[in-house]
Design a protein around this motif. Structure first.
Motif: not given
Length: 475
Positions: A18, A32, A341, A353
């Motif tokens: 992240c 997230a 996220a 991600l």
């Protein structure tokens, strides 16, 4: 079987991913969450919710999630359908009378229906740039769009084309059918029962608390995006929520799997949640994500996209983007996992991600448990094992459907068994992998290799084998 908790090392790796993503994509602040077995098991919060004040992101910081709102809108439509208050295939004009005056795309066009709207197949043009700037639209302004707008790019039902206007009209449907404003219905039906106390359509009100301001980056110059107010079209993308709140909603969706006989406990039926993820619109292959695996076949359901992922299995997902924000949710229902996220930079590509996190979880996890074969499937496979051992398809218990030996006579089946046994030698049952209650794959470990088989049963009360495919894998 309950999946074990992910290790601290795995979760630390996810936090690092992240952080790296936020740096690479120039996202000021990021939050997230990972949902497993019905609860939030890990949350990441990093960077700044307010660049000017230096205020950091926390798990209670509210982000706008834009089009991730759409699946909650679709679920609300299904809640009314389940109560008998609307029909998905009814003309839209039945619930939004103003639409009766809209000129159809062509004289031979079918009427636009509620189902067309929730599947993005109404024939409206894709309208993200416009839709992202009109969340504060008033009822009168939406009426004007209905009355005078150029609505159709093509006749309804012909193609998938992502439409914010379509979901804005679903908000009007919900208001008219439920007898209360869309936002009030959503609070009463979902937000309050799920305990999502810090989730709201009123972004200006949220901005008075712990709120992630939205930013854009032009070259090397940062600027704060304006706060789009709540309005008549919030059904297409108006929600602001937190990691702690949104995890509750993801848990609600994932609780629909597996199908079971338990009492219903949620605000909607589990079967309706599962219905959302079927392929209701024409399939497509998404554009590839930079650095990611080749994209998988996908199709839109009701407010969610379903991808047939060769690595992860059934992958359910949806993105959100607004000036100042990017978001994405990815769920693996067959495993009970959800990853989401939020970022506060205009159209931040959060789907990169969430997919990376899901693949990290997959790499660190045990293989998904294999379901036990049904008694009927077990009986059929036992019969095939006995037939292989004896060399006669009609040996022992013979659970054959009426077509089986008519399609391929016993003498040809026996010859097939003899040929396989000559190549492979004696065998024993090694594994069974059910496809469902009436079909499965099996493997016999043999002296010189493996016998692979697939069996399909007939749908009768005492169903027998209607199809059997055998193949040899020689060492």
């Amino acid at each position: 079987m309950t999946q074990p908790a992910f290790s601290r090392t795995v979760l630390a790796g996810i936090d690092a991913a992240c952080t790296a993503f936020a740096g690479q994509e120039h996202v000021p602040g990021l939050a997230a969450g990972i949902v497993q077995q019905g609860r939030l098991v890990h949350a990441t919060a990093l960077g700044l919710a307010d660049r000017e004040a230096g205020r950091p992101v926390a798990t209670g910081t509210a982000f706008r999630i834009a089009s991730m709102t759409k699946n909650m809108t679709a679920l609300a439509i299904l809640s009314l359908r389940d109560r008998g208050q609307l029909q998905l295939d009814a003309p839209l004009a039945q619930y939004v009378p103003q639409f009766a005056a809209v000129k159809p795309a062509t004289r031979d066009s079918a009427p636009v229906t509620v189902r067309h709207l929730i599947t993005h197949t109404a024939g409206f043009v894709t309208d993200d740039p416009w839709g992202d700037r009109v969340l504060g639209m008033s009822p009168a302004e939406l009426d004007e769009v209905i009355a005078t707008g150029h609505l159709f790019a093509r006749p309804p039902g012909l193609a998938f084309e992502y439409s914010n206007l379509g979901y804005a009209l679903l908000g009007r449907v919900l208001t008219n059918v439920s007898g209360e404003p869309y936002q009030a219905y959503m609070r009463r039906t979902f937000l309050e029962p799920l305990g999502m106390a810090h989730t709201t359509f009123d972004a200006p009100a949220a901005a008075r608390g712990d709120y992630a301001w939205g930013y854009r980056l032009d070259g090397e110059v940062w600027s704060r995006e304006r706060v789009e107010p709540d309005g008549e079209v919030g059904a297409m993308g108006g929600l602001a929520t937190t990691v702690l709140d949104y995890a509750r909603y993801v848990a609600l969706l994932l609780d629909a799997w597996p199908a079971r006989d338990d009492p219903e406990t949620g605000p909607v039926r589990r079967s309706s949640v599962r219905e959302m993820v079927l392929w209701h619109a024409p399939p497509f292959v998404p554009d590839p994500l930079p650095g990611a695996r080749a994209p998988q076949p996908s199709a839109y359901g009701y407010g969610l996209t379903h991808s047939s992922d060769a690595l992860l299995g059934m992958r359910i997902h949806h993105a959100g983007g607004l000036p100042g924000y990017g978001s994405h949710v990815l769920m693996l229902p067959e495993r009970g996992w959800g990853v989401f996220a939020f970022g506060n930079r205009t159209y931040a590509p959060m789907s990169r991600l969430t997919l990376q996190i899901a693949e990290m979880l997959h790499a660190a996890s045990l293989p998904p448990p294999v379901a036990a074969p049904s008694p009927a499937l077990m009986r059929a496979i036992d019969a095939v094992v006995a037939a292989y051992a004896s060399g006669r398809i009609e040996a022992g218990d013979r659970p054959f459907a009426v077509n089986f030996l008519l399609d391929t006579p016993a003498r040809l089946r026996d010859a097939e068994l003899a040929g396989l046994k000559e190549r492979l030698g004696e065998g024993r049952l090694e594994s069974i992998a059910p496809i469902h209650a009436l079909a499965g794959r099996f493997v016999l470990a043999c002296a010189n290799g493996r016998l692979n088989g697939t069996v399909t049963l007939s749908p009768e009360a005492d169903g027998g084998i209607q199809k059997l495919v055998l193949s040899a894998a020689v060492d």
